[in-house]
Design a protein around this motif. Structure first.
Motif, PDB file in Angstrom:
ATOM      1  N   TRP A 149      38.222  66.632 113.811  1.00 45.64           N
ATOM      2  CA  TRP A 149      38.393  68.075 113.989  1.00 45.64           C
ATOM      3  C   TRP A 149      37.250  68.692 114.785  1.00 45.64           C
ATOM      4  CZ3 TRP A 149      35.240  71.974 111.733  1.00 45.64           C
ATOM      5  CH2 TRP A 149      35.695  73.279 111.933  1.00 45.64           C
ATOM      6  N   ASN A 150      37.607  69.659 115.604  1.00 45.46           N
ATOM      7  CA  ASN A 150      36.626  70.508 116.277  1.00 45.46           C
ATOM      8  C   ASN A 150      37.083  71.953 116.160  1.00 45.46           C
ATOM      9  OD1 ASN A 150      35.513  72.034 118.800  1.00 45.46           O
ATOM     10  ND2 ASN A 150      34.227  70.202 118.614  1.00 45.46           N
ATOM     11  N   TRP A 151      36.119  72.840 115.897  1.00 43.15           N
ATOM     12  CA  TRP A 151      36.426  74.235 115.593  1.00 43.15           C
ATOM     13  C   TRP A 151      37.042  75.010 116.752  1.00 43.15           C
ATOM     14  CZ3 TRP A 151      31.709  71.810 115.244  1.00 43.15           C
ATOM     15  CH2 TRP A 151      30.843  71.989 116.329  1.00 43.15           C
ATOM     16  N   ASN A 152      36.905  74.487 117.964  1.00 46.44           N
ATOM     17  CA  ASN A 152      37.384  75.249 119.111  1.00 46.44           C
ATOM     18  C   ASN A 152      38.904  75.342 119.177  1.00 46.44           C
ATOM     19  OD1 ASN A 152      35.154  76.178 121.047  1.00 46.44           O
ATOM     20  ND2 ASN A 152      34.484  74.130 120.409  1.00 46.44           N
ATOM     21  N   VAL A 161      23.295  78.445 119.993  1.00 48.79           N
ATOM     22  CA  VAL A 161      24.068  78.984 118.872  1.00 48.79           C
ATOM     23  C   VAL A 161      24.206  80.475 119.089  1.00 48.79           C
ATOM     24  CG1 VAL A 161      24.105  79.294 116.381  1.00 48.79           C
ATOM     25  CG2 VAL A 161      23.211  77.181 117.353  1.00 48.79           C
ATOM     26  N   PRO A 162      25.337  81.058 118.751  1.00 52.03           N
ATOM     27  CA  PRO A 162      25.485  82.510 118.925  1.00 52.03           C
ATOM     28  C   PRO A 162      24.408  83.285 118.184  1.00 52.03           C
ATOM     29  CG  PRO A 162      27.593  81.483 118.390  1.00 52.03           C
ATOM     30  CD  PRO A 162      26.548  80.424 118.227  1.00 52.03           C
ATOM     31  N   GLU A 163      23.980  84.370 118.773  1.00 54.77           N
ATOM     32  CA  GLU A 163      22.968  85.209 118.150  1.00 54.77           C
ATOM     33  C   GLU A 163      23.606  86.134 117.114  1.00 54.77           C
ATOM     34  OE1 GLU A 163      19.739  85.115 118.587  1.00 54.77           O
ATOM     35  OE2 GLU A 163      19.796  83.556 120.147  1.00 54.77           O
ATOM     36  N   ASN A 164      22.764  86.563 116.180  1.00 59.32           N
ATOM     37  CA  ASN A 164      23.223  87.558 115.221  1.00 59.32           C
ATOM     38  C   ASN A 164      23.521  88.859 115.936  1.00 59.32           C
ATOM     39  OD1 ASN A 164      23.144  86.156 112.728  1.00 59.32           O
ATOM     40  ND2 ASN A 164      20.908  86.335 112.692  1.00 59.32           N
ATOM     41  N   SER A 165      24.568  89.537 115.494  1.00 57.25           N
ATOM     42  CA  SER A 165      24.904  90.851 116.009  1.00 57.25           C
ATOM     43  C   SER A 165      25.474  91.670 114.862  1.00 57.25           C
ATOM     44  CB  SER A 165      25.912  90.751 117.164  1.00 57.25           C
ATOM     45  OG  SER A 165      27.156  90.252 116.680  1.00 57.25           O
ATOM     46  N   VAL A 166      25.840  92.888 115.162  1.00 58.85           N
ATOM     47  CA  VAL A 166      26.408  93.740 114.113  1.00 58.85           C
ATOM     48  C   VAL A 166      27.675  93.120 113.542  1.00 58.85           C
ATOM     49  CG1 VAL A 166      27.413  96.007 113.653  1.00 58.85           C
ATOM     50  CG2 VAL A 166      25.401  95.808 115.112  1.00 58.85           C
ATOM     51  N   ASP A 167      28.412  92.381 114.352  1.00 59.39           N
ATOM     52  CA  ASP A 167      29.694  91.824 113.939  1.00 59.39           C
ATOM     53  C   ASP A 167      29.627  90.339 113.615  1.00 59.39           C
ATOM     54  OD1 ASP A 167      31.108  94.233 114.276  1.00 59.39           O
ATOM     55  OD2 ASP A 167      31.152  93.907 116.441  1.00 59.39           O
ATOM     56  N   ARG A 168      28.453  89.737 113.664  1.00 58.37           N
ATOM     57  CA  ARG A 168      28.396  88.292 113.429  1.00 58.37           C
ATOM     58  C   ARG A 168      27.092  87.916 112.757  1.00 58.37           C
ATOM     59  NH1 ARG A 168      30.030  84.293 118.217  1.00 58.37           N
ATOM     60  NH2 ARG A 168      32.023  85.259 117.660  1.00 58.37           N
ATOM     61  N   ASN A 221      32.709  72.758 126.630  1.00 56.20           N
ATOM     62  CA  ASN A 221      31.614  72.334 125.774  1.00 56.20           C
ATOM     63  C   ASN A 221      32.030  72.499 124.319  1.00 56.20           C
ATOM     64  OD1 ASN A 221      29.249  71.667 124.562  1.00 56.20           O
ATOM     65  ND2 ASN A 221      28.063  73.369 125.395  1.00 56.20           N
ATOM     66  N   LEU A 222      32.339  71.381 123.658  1.00 58.36           N
ATOM     67  CA  LEU A 222      32.860  71.424 122.300  1.00 58.36           C
ATOM     68  C   LEU A 222      31.793  71.756 121.265  1.00 58.36           C
ATOM     69  CD1 LEU A 222      35.258  68.346 122.361  1.00 58.36           C
ATOM     70  CD2 LEU A 222      35.800  70.754 122.711  1.00 58.36           C
ATOM     71  N   SER A 223      30.545  71.829 121.659  1.00 58.54           N
ATOM     72  CA  SER A 223      29.488  72.147 120.705  1.00 58.54           C
ATOM     73  C   SER A 223      29.208  73.637 120.624  1.00 58.54           C
ATOM     74  CB  SER A 223      28.202  71.412 121.090  1.00 58.54           C
ATOM     75  OG  SER A 223      27.738  71.856 122.352  1.00 58.54           O
ATOM     76  N   GLU A 224      29.872  74.419 121.446  1.00 62.78           N
ATOM     77  CA  GLU A 224      29.641  75.852 121.435  1.00 62.78           C
ATOM     78  C   GLU A 224      30.664  76.564 120.563  1.00 62.78           C
ATOM     79  OE1 GLU A 224      29.610  77.231 125.420  1.00 62.78           O
ATOM     80  OE2 GLU A 224      27.571  76.506 125.822  1.00 62.78           O
TER      81      GLU A 224
END
Length: 1519
Positions: free
Chosen positions: A734-737, A796-803, A772-775
């Motif tokens: 499995w991959n999350w993408n 890795v995605p940065e923190n934001s108001v929605d994440r 890129n399956l790691s993103e």
């Protein structure tokens, strides 16, 4: 045509500027409008207060006022202009509005002050300030109510932007409201002018006054009603002037001839005598809620038509007697006053239909005259002190009674019309209700002390549709529950049920059954006959789910009754066996795996026409935290409509293929915390509708690629597994993408998982799925991403108001750490956690936080929690750095909370200030823990000794302290328990439309951490709503003990909370504060240990529950034994233990050889059973629960209990003593029924020297301890160990020699303790025996010799002693005879009795060591040739002490040597020297011993003198 309503186009908060060229108009004098030349020109306040009245009002003590505060003190104030720009004015604190206006006019070069005015905006209401009002005083009062103090430099704070609480604006005078400001074609019968900043009645309404029927001028400024206008309102029936800041009723209200409804809520009215409301004789309804009334005038008795009167949230300490002469009253609300008694005259209100008295101090009885209220339909007496309800027995019309939060209510009543009754948290021990069999539809008896339900009870509840019995001690449900044919919802969670009756299958209307947190060993087969929609049986002892009956024709099914033997029921070829099986016992479920059940015949619609009703109806099934094996999936596969299945934390190792029920429509699947090593790929692919999948806490190494085909999957938790695979191998793994709908993804705790950058050709390289399956960029809806302990080498995605993205480790600052969360049913991210190790770049500081958004429908809530997470650490650091003088960390935390709340005001302006957040923060500085919270997020500090402390406060409106504060601030608590009828918490960030009624002033607790502290639980309200503190602590400790990982423990807490029914967003954090005292060096990130731990299967031998067959065999054996031996001990084999025991340490193996035997017995138990049998039954359960929990915690073996006596064995004397101490201390603070505490035998008794800590309270238990070698043998039936012989007899007789609350011990126990207390090896040992000795020293204890006593039935005399723990040593002083005996052994911790300023260094401890060795050699009679030990020989005997030893180590070493010296004085010195009379040291030791008895710290000073004399050692002063 509509009436005059608020028009969004004219929703100005400031008055409109005068129109250019507008013609001036002067009102008649009779209208009471002040001329333009007056100081208050433009404001037109005809109800303006005189300077004297203003002064007295501002000095009202209920407003936290002190008029002497800095009259001439220099201050600053910020004044805004209409365009939101501002200026700051330096002035004195006592400046008036007129003086401030003059200064402002000079600043803007406007000499004519009559054209400008100061306006104040507060809670969306604007009003002009009168000339004598003092703006700074108003602002100061509001800031004090918000939580600031005078130490916070209010004179500087007032110069900042305080718009969050009030805004003062300097603007031109308003033009009067005209018809142009209202909608066209308006019907003037219904006029609504709320929030229009009206100084008086608009002029244009005078010509329409004759048409006005309803006039609403609420939320405006102080105004009067001109007599001319009132006299023209000939048809007015309703007048609303709520929240107008009135201090008196407008005088002309009485002139409205036909007025029927008068609403004056939320003002500051103190007196009604001058209002002469009695002149308005047609009044039917008066609302005076949330004022400051202490009484009402006698003239109220003249009202002939008054039916509804609301006087709630005032300051009444007594019920005004005049009320009982208003005979027309039908509804009376006196809630949230300070009333302590209801007068007998209440019986005169014979027309009364609704009486609300909640939130007062009424008690203990209601007046008997209430029986005269024949028409009363609703009675609300929640949160009082009422004990008895006999006064309401004859209320034949009563339909609803609410009695929640009273004390020890006795409910033994008869009603004729009762439809709804609630008795939440009333400490009820019994219930008897009659006459309600056809009327009562709702009954809530939750959180009481019910232990048994009478079979006759349900005969009077035949019409009940909702029955709540949660949080009691009910052990069985009578079979007569089948009489409740209309019952739809039945909740009986958190009890001790061992079974459900088969008759439950006859309850045709039942759709919800909640039995979680009980002791159910199995569910009845008859459960399949119910048409349940939701079934929750989590946290029981289930080892199976009953198999459904096989396909039978309807006539055959109707001929069969419910049976507990599914094996016989499933034999259609032998119907006689099926009928005979009705009375056969239920076989044990621990059988080999049965053959797969025969599938039901399906109709074209896919459902069997003869399937059991449960198979078709059930939508939600929760079976988490049981003992279910793989075989459970076979009966579960028959559910044809199920949508939510929770089987987390069971013993499932593999999901059989094809046995996931209703795969095509299943929405949520929870299989966390099992032993799964793989997921069935074929079945996963068929879960097309699945939205939530939790598989965390298993042993998964890979995830099948078929997961990516579940297109609607939005929540996936695979944390705390053993994932280690190539994420780029997308055709097989499995991959999350592929799951683009994911909003929650948790992979935390997979310490072997690595996410590396991978570019794969042929992969998902569409525009929405990057190559890129790691993103994680393709997951645009992702709100929470958990990657704790995962190795990440890509962006890795940065923190934001929605994440929220978590990438930290589970070890922070040498402390283990774990967290788990869930979004619940929300799509918004409104809950955040804060983790800040090495806070302020200091090694010994850490900061943790939890911010729980309220009202997640508001976007500002999400923004607010994110802002708190980002800014809290920075703001706290600034406050800590600015501490000066007497300021403390507590002040810094408080100012941080308040300051952040001020700063976030601008974030909520798009939604009118609505939206808010609870907050919980833990700041660790060294070994000091500061916890601060607002709202309902709670922290619990868990001890290693099986106890815990709640270090937060839940801020809810029902809390009496909070209710009082709310009332002082101008708010109220509604019938629903909501603040101002809209908010369920009383303190919060945000909610600016309710400030300062709602504020962010935190509750702060300061705790000094010790080695006994284990970990800290921080959790949001959604968790605590379904989980008790005790259950949470037990589950977390068990998970940590079994898996050694707080990450797994936190996820288990969250998973079980979900299985209990939690649906809202949630965060659970565990912080290992006990690791601060771990002397071992912190290692690098260790491998996650949980997958290597094999969770034990259900025990095959003796367990907490047994099957029906075992019970039959046991009963048969008892009958045979009784016939053979004529006498059998009434042994309780612990078949129905408290459910929480399964989370505690497993019971130890029965000790053999030398054993410490303990017997216990309850004093006056026979007398108590005769007087209060029901309360005694509950008290006995509480008594045994305390004892058994401590047995598991400390390590003891329960041999048996005879009646209310208990026999236990321990492998060591310290363990036995520690158990006795802990039990005695916990029994004093146990949750006893009120009848027990009211009895003469169990009433609380306090020591004169400590009026807070009771010496006796509740059941008084005597105990006896003896050490020896008994004869041991296992019982052939129960397989439990039993002990026999003279040693056991002597232990029993020693117990009989004690009185209630005493612990009697033998001389053998004394000898063992004397040896252990001087054993130097125990100080460095990690054995349980050494831990127990150290804990005994910390607790402190005292031993008193009773001398030799003759024990009943024994020839040899026994030298007996009494022993008391340090906390309860006051019991000794309460017995004058025993207190005369001097203590022969006392180890009250010396360092607890010396002042905290003592600081030791290495030289002092080494000197103390040499003194100890010299004294021990001397007391033993061993000396050197010249009578004095040489330094060389002592050095060889001494233990090395490091030069860099810390203070804690030095304290422990010094305490051990002091203890050895004390023992030397008390035993060796007095036995050797005193008997031998050798040397001149005898008198010295005798005097020193007496001095120590008087002052334990004397030994340190004596030793300092001794060191100086013995060799000139340079010992620093310890004091």
């Amino acid at each position: 045509m509509s009436g005059i309503k608020q028009d969004p186009k004219h929703n100005h908060w400031l008055p409109l500027a005068p129109a250019a060229g507008a013609e001036a108009w002067h009102a008649p004098e009779s209208w009471g409008v002040q001329p333009p030349s007056s100081t208050v020109s433009g404001a037109q306040l005809s109800l303006a207060l005189s300077p004297e009245d203003l002064t007295s009002e501002e000095m009202d003590p209920t407003d936290f006022e002190n008029w002497e505060y800095g009259k001439k003190k220099p201050s600053t104030i910020r004044i805004f202009r209409p365009d939101t720009t501002y200026t700051t004015v330096n002035c004195v604190f006592s400046i008036t509005a007129s003086e401030l206006s003059a200064i402002l006019c000079k600043k803007i070069f406007k000499p004519d002050t009559s054209k400008y005015h100061l306006y104040v905006l507060r809670n969306g209401i604007v009003r002009p300030l009168s000339s004598q009002e003092r703006p700074l005083n108003i602002l100061r009062r509001l800031l004090l109510q918000f939580g600031y103090t005078d130490q916070d430099k209010l004179e500087e704070l007032s110069g900042k932007d305080n718009s969050f609480i009030c805004r003062i604006t300097f603007a031109e005078n308003a033009a009067p409201l005209t018809t142009a400001d209202l909608p066209e074609n308006t019907n003037y019968a219904d006029v609504n002018l709320e929030r229009r900043c009206l100084p008086t009645i608009p002029i244009f309404l005078y010509s329409r006054a004759k048409n006005i029927v309803r006039l609403n001028i609420s939320y405006n400024q102080r105004m009067d009603l001109p007599l001319d206008f009132v006299q023209n309102c000939s048809v007015m029936r309703e007048l609303r002037m709520a929240y107008n800041d009135l201090d008196r009723v407008p005088s002309n209200v009485r002139s409205i001839a036909y007025l029927q409804v008068l609403d004056l809520r939320g003002n500051r009215i103190k007196d009604l005598s001058k209002a002469r409301l009695e002149d308005a004789r047609e009044l039917v309804t008066i609302f005076l809620q949330s004022n400051r009334l202490e009484t009402i005038p006698d003239s109220f008795e003249t009202f002939e038509h008054l039916r509804i009167l609301n006087l709630s949230s005032n300051n009444m300490s007594k019920v005004p007697l005049v009320l009982f002469r208003v005979f027309s009253l039908e509804e009376l609300d006196l809630s949230f006053n300070e009333i302590s008694e209801i007068p007998e005259e209440i019986g005169q209100l014979v027309r009364l239909r609704k009486l609300l008295l909640f939130g007062n101090r009424i008690g203990p009885y209601l007046p008997k005259t209430m029986s005269s209220l024949a028409r009363l339909k609703k009675l609300d007496i929640r949160q009082n002190g009422i004990l008895n309800l006999d006064a309401v027995n004859d209320l034949r019309s009563l339909e609803e009674i609410l009695v929640d939060f009273n004390t020890n209510v006795i409910f033994n009543n008869s009603f004729r019309s009762l439809a709804r009754a609630s008795f939440l948290k009333c400490n009820m021990t019994d219930i008897s209700v009659r006459g309600t069999s056809e009327t009562l539809t709702y009954l809530d008896l939750s959180s009481n002390k019910l232990s048994n339900l009478s079979p006759a009870l349900f005969e009077h509840l035949k019409a009940v549709e909702t029955l709540k019995l949660d949080h009691n001690s009910i052990s069985s449900i009578p079979a007569t529950i089948s009489l409740l044919k209309r019952l739809r919802s039945f909740t009986v969670s958190n009890n001790i049920l061992s079974s459900l009756p088969e008759s439950i299958g006859q309850m045709e209307s039942l759709i919800e059954l909640d039995v979680h947190c009980n002791n159910l060993g199995e569910l009845p087969v008859a459960i399949w006959k119910c048409s349940l929609i939701a079934l929750n049986a989590s946290s029981n002892l289930l080892e199976n789910f009953p198999d459904p009956p096989k396909m039978l024709t309807p006539p055959v099914l109707n001929a069969l009754s419910a049976s507990s033997s599914t094996a016989t029921l499933c034999d259609p070829e032998n119907p006689q066996n099926m009928i005979n099986s009705v009375n056969s016992p239920t076989p044990s479920r621990s059988k080999p795996l049965p053959a797969p059940p025969v599938p039901l015949q399906n109709t074209p619609s896919g459902r069997s026409p003869y399937a059991p009703p449960l198979a078709h109806s059930l939508l939600t099934l929760c079976l988490g935290d049981n003992r279910l094996p793989d075989e459970v999936m076979f009966p579960l596969s028959h559910f044809l409509s199920i949508q939510v299945l929770n089987i987390s934390h069971n013993y499932i190792t593999e999901i059989p293929r094809g046995k996931i029920p209703n795969m095509g429509q299943l929405l949520e699947l929870y299989v966390s915390g099992n032993q799964l090593t793989s997921l069935p790929a074929e079945d996963i692919e068929r879960l097309r509708s699945l939205r939530v999948l939790h598989v965390n806490g298993n042993k998964l190494t890979t995830l099948p690629a078929e997961l990516g085909k579940i297109n609607r999957l939005s929540v996936l938790d695979v944390g705390c597994n053993m994932l280690k695979y190539n994420i780029a191998n997308w055709p097989y793994d499995w991959n999350w993408n592929w799951n683009l709908e994911l909003k929650y993804l948790n992979m935390s705790g997979n310490k072997r998982l690595q996410i590396k950058r991978q570019n794969v050709e042929g992969g998902p390289t569409t525009s929405s799925r990057p190559g890129n399956l790691s993103e994680f960029g393709a997951l645009t809806r992702l709100r929470i991403l958990g990657l704790m302990d995962v190795t990440i080498t890509d962006n890795v995605p940065e923190n934001s108001v929605d994440r929220r993205v978590r990438t930290s480790m589970s070890t922070l600052h040498n402390m283990s750490y774990g967290m788990a969360d869930t979004l619940g049913d929300s799509d918004n991210l409104c809950i955040w956690d804060l983790v800040h190790p090495k806070f302020q770049t200091k090694e010994d500081e850490s900061l943790f936080g939890l911010f729980d958004g309220r009202s997640d429908q508001y976007r500002t809530t999400c923004t607010m929690t994110s802002h708190l997470k980002d800014r809290f650490g920075t703001c706290l650091k600034i406050e800590l750095e600015s501490l000066k003088g007497t300021d403390t960390v507590v002040s810094a935390l408080r100012r941080t909370f308040l300051g952040l709340d001020r700063d976030m005001w601008h974030l909520t302006q798009d939604e009118n200030g609505k939206g808010g957040a609870s907050a919980l923060v833990a700041y660790i500085n060294g070994t000091t823990l500061y916890s601060a919270n607002v709202g309902d997020a709670i922290a619990v500090l868990v001890k290693k000794s099986d106890t815990y402390t709640v270090i937060s406060q839940k801020h809810i409106p029902w809390n009496p302290t909070e209710a009082s504060r709310i009332k002082r601030s101008g708010g109220f608590v509604s019938e629903n328990g909501l603040l101002n009828d809209e908010l369920d918490i009383s303190r919060s960030f945000g909610q600016y439309h309710l400030v300062p009624i709602v504020n962010s002033n935190p509750y702060i607790e300061t705790t000094t951490l010790t080695e006994d502290d284990d970990f800290l639980i921080m959790a949001s309200n959604a968790f605590w709503d379904v989980m008790s503190y005790t259950t949470a602590v037990d589950i977390a400790k068990a998970a940590k003990r079994d898996y050694g990982d707080l990450m797994y423990a936190s996820q288990k807490l969250r998973d079980i909370a979900i299985s209990y029914g939690a649906r809202d967003h949630m965060v659970v954090m565990l912080i290992g504060v006990g690791d601060l005292f771990n002397k071992k060096e912190s290692s690098e990130v260790s491998e996650y240990q949980q997958p290597n731990y094999k969770r034990p299967k259900a025990p095959e031998g003796p367990s907490d529950t047994v099957s029906a067959n075992d019970i039959v065999v046991f009963l048969f054996a008892v009958v045979v034994l009784k016939q053979l031996f004529f006498e059998v001990y009434p042994v309780n084999f612990l078949l129905f233990r408290k459910k929480q025991l399964k989370y505690l340490k497993p019971e130890i193996e029965p000790p053999q050889g030398d054993v410490a035997m303990v017997f216990t017995d309850i004093k006056n138990s026979t007398k108590l059973w005769e007087k209060i049998p029901i309360a005694m039954a509950i008290a006995i359960k509480e008594h045994f629960n305390v004892m058994r929990r401590q047995l598991r915690s400390i390590g003891g073996y329960e041999v048996k209990n005879e009646g209310d006596a208990l026999m236990a064995s321990f492998s060591s004397v310290p363990a036995a003593m520690l158990w006795c101490f802990k039990v005695q201390e916990l029994l004093v603070n146990a949750d006893w029924p009120q009848e027990i505490l009211d009895s003469d035998e169990c009433r609380p008794i306090f020591n004169a020297s400590d009026p807070i800590q009771p010496m006796y309270r509740g059941l008084s238990v005597r105990m006896g301890i003896h050490w020896g070698r008994p004869v041991s043998d296992r019982d052939a039936v129960t397989r439990r160990m039993d002990y026999y012989g003279p040693m056991v007899n002597r232990a029993s007789r020693i117990c009989d020699s004690a009185d209630g609350g005493e612990i009697c011990i033998s001389s053998d126990v004394i000898n063992v303790m004397q040896h252990l207390l001087v054993d130097p090896e125990l100080e460095q040992s990690d054995s349980p025996n050494a831990e127990h000795v150290r804990e005994l020293k910390k607790m402190g204890f005292r031993v008193i010799e009773l001398g030799e006593r003759k024990l009943k039935g024994l020839e040899t005399l026994e030298n007996l002693h009494l022993i008391y723990s340090g906390l309860l040593v006051g019991r000794l002083t309460m017995d004058p005879i025993k207190s005369m005996a001097g203590p022969i052994l006392e180890t009250v911790s010396l360092w607890q009795m010396v002042e905290s300023t003592v600081v030791l260094d290495t030289a002092s401890v080494r000197a103390l060591q040499m003194i100890c060795l010299r004294l021990e050699r001397l007391a033993a009679g061993t000396t050197a040739q010249h009578g004095r030990a040489t330094e060389q020989s002592l050095v060889l005997l001494s233990l090395p002490i490091k030069d860099n030893a810390d203070q804690n180590d030095l304290n422990l070493i010094a305490e051990s040597y002091v203890t050895r010296i004390e023992v030397t004085f008390r035993f060796n010195a007095f036995s050797q020297l005193y008997m031998a009379k050798t040397g001149h040291f005898v008198n010295v030791f005798e005097s020193l011993g007496r001095a120590i008895d008087t002052d334990p710290s004397y030994i340190l000073r004596a030793l300092q003198m001794y060191v100086s004399i013995m060799g000139g050692l340079d010992v620093p002063n310890l004091f």
